[in-house]
Write an enzyme that holds these catalytic residues in place. Structure first.
Site, PDB file in Angstrom:
ATOM      1  N   GLU A  12       0.588  -1.140  -0.027  1.00  0.00           N
ATOM      2  CA  GLU A  12      -0.150  -0.108  -0.065  1.00  0.00           C
ATOM      3  C   GLU A  12       0.875   1.192   0.098  1.00  0.00           C
ATOM      4  O   GLU A  12       0.242   2.494  -0.190  1.00  0.00           O
ATOM      5  CB  GLU A  12      -1.031   0.048   1.068  1.00  0.00           C
ATOM      6  CG  GLU A  12      -2.071  -1.196   1.081  1.00  0.00           C
ATOM      7  CD  GLU A  12      -3.049  -1.305   2.365  1.00  0.00           C
ATOM      8  OE1 GLU A  12      -4.029  -1.763   2.076  1.00  0.00           O
ATOM      9  OE2 GLU A  12      -2.458  -1.069   3.498  1.00  0.00           O
ATOM     10  N   ASP A 195     -11.646  -7.431  -2.623  1.00  0.00           N
ATOM     11  CA  ASP A 195     -12.351  -8.535  -2.456  1.00  0.00           C
ATOM     12  C   ASP A 195     -13.891  -8.246  -2.277  1.00  0.00           C
ATOM     13  O   ASP A 195     -14.093  -6.994  -2.078  1.00  0.00           O
ATOM     14  CB  ASP A 195     -11.809  -9.489  -1.197  1.00  0.00           C
ATOM     15  CG  ASP A 195     -12.048  -8.733  -0.090  1.00  0.00           C
ATOM     16  OD1 ASP A 195     -12.897  -8.907   0.770  1.00  0.00           O
ATOM     17  OD2 ASP A 195     -10.820  -8.340   0.271  1.00  0.00           O
TER      18      ASP A 195
END
Length: 227
Positions: A12, A195
């Site tokens: 990230e 997801d």
């Protein structure tokens, strides 16, 4: 502008660090902070680790030790909104703790009824997305739910939606928003879906984490690279 930028995992922050110039490394406690420039702006980039406590501590350190004037939390999340799909982006207009009673934050310090993304930062993040080649991905502005658990259960997902009606769920955003609100510092949370926060969530996360993290990183780079 002096931005503080937080990501929980290596994926990230990697895509942001590679765009920074004049990078200097600073050790504070167990964390490593990277200061440098992107375009005309200064930023301090840090990997906080997973979860709300790590995120809140790190946000406070960015404000106290590195004089962050605005904080951006970048990363991935599980989709909750009925139209939100994997690799779509959600930008926070509001963040909530789904595993805490939000009413208590109005009765006790910091005496607020919620944690709200800064409108200017939200607009800049949305504009950065629109200027990107985002393929079939869509960008949504709305509520993000945060808790200290990875959601991979349709029943838990449904419960969070019923109580808070957020667009996505993750593990740091509300803690960053909480710390920033308590300090009067503007913030925005940027999440790309890795997801669907269901029984296939773990498998999807493993497959999509790095791609999703890169999407969010690209938005941050475009935001801070401007004037």
């Amino acid at each position: 502008m002096n931005y503080g930028v937080i990501g929980a995992m290596p994926s990230e922050i990697a895509g942001i660090k590679e765009h920074m110039e004049n990078v200097q490394e600073h050790k504070a406690g167990s964390l490593v902070f990277y200061t440098g420039q992107i375009g005309q702006n200064t930023l301090t980039l840090v990997q906080c680790g997973v979860g709300k406590v790590n995120a809140a501590i790190t946000a406070q350190m960015l404000i106290d030790k590195f004089n962050a004037q605005a904080v951006i939390n970048t990363g991935v999340a599980g989709a909750l909104g009925k139209d939100v799909k994997v690799l779509d982006v959600v930008i926070s207009t509001e963040v909530v703790h789904h595993d805490a009673d939000m009413r208590l934050y109005k009765k006790y310090p910091p005496f607020v009824d919620g944690f709200y993304g800064d409108p200017t930062l939200v607009a800049r993040a949305a504009a950065a997305f629109e200027a990107m080649d985002h393929g079939n991905s869509h960008c949504y502005l709305g509520k993000i739910a945060t808790g200290d658990q990875f959601i991979e259960s349709s029943a838990v997902k449904a419960d969070i939606v019923a109580r808070h009606n957020p667009l996505c769920v993750e593990m740091e955003g509300a803690a960053v928003g909480h710390a920033c609100t308590a300090n009067g510092v503007p913030f925005v949370i940027i999440r790309t879906m890795s997801d669907n926060a269901d029984e296939q969530g773990g498998m999807s996360f493993d497959a999509m984490e790095k791609v999703a993290a890169k999407y969010s990183s690209n938005i941050v780079v475009a935001m801070v690279g401007g004037k």
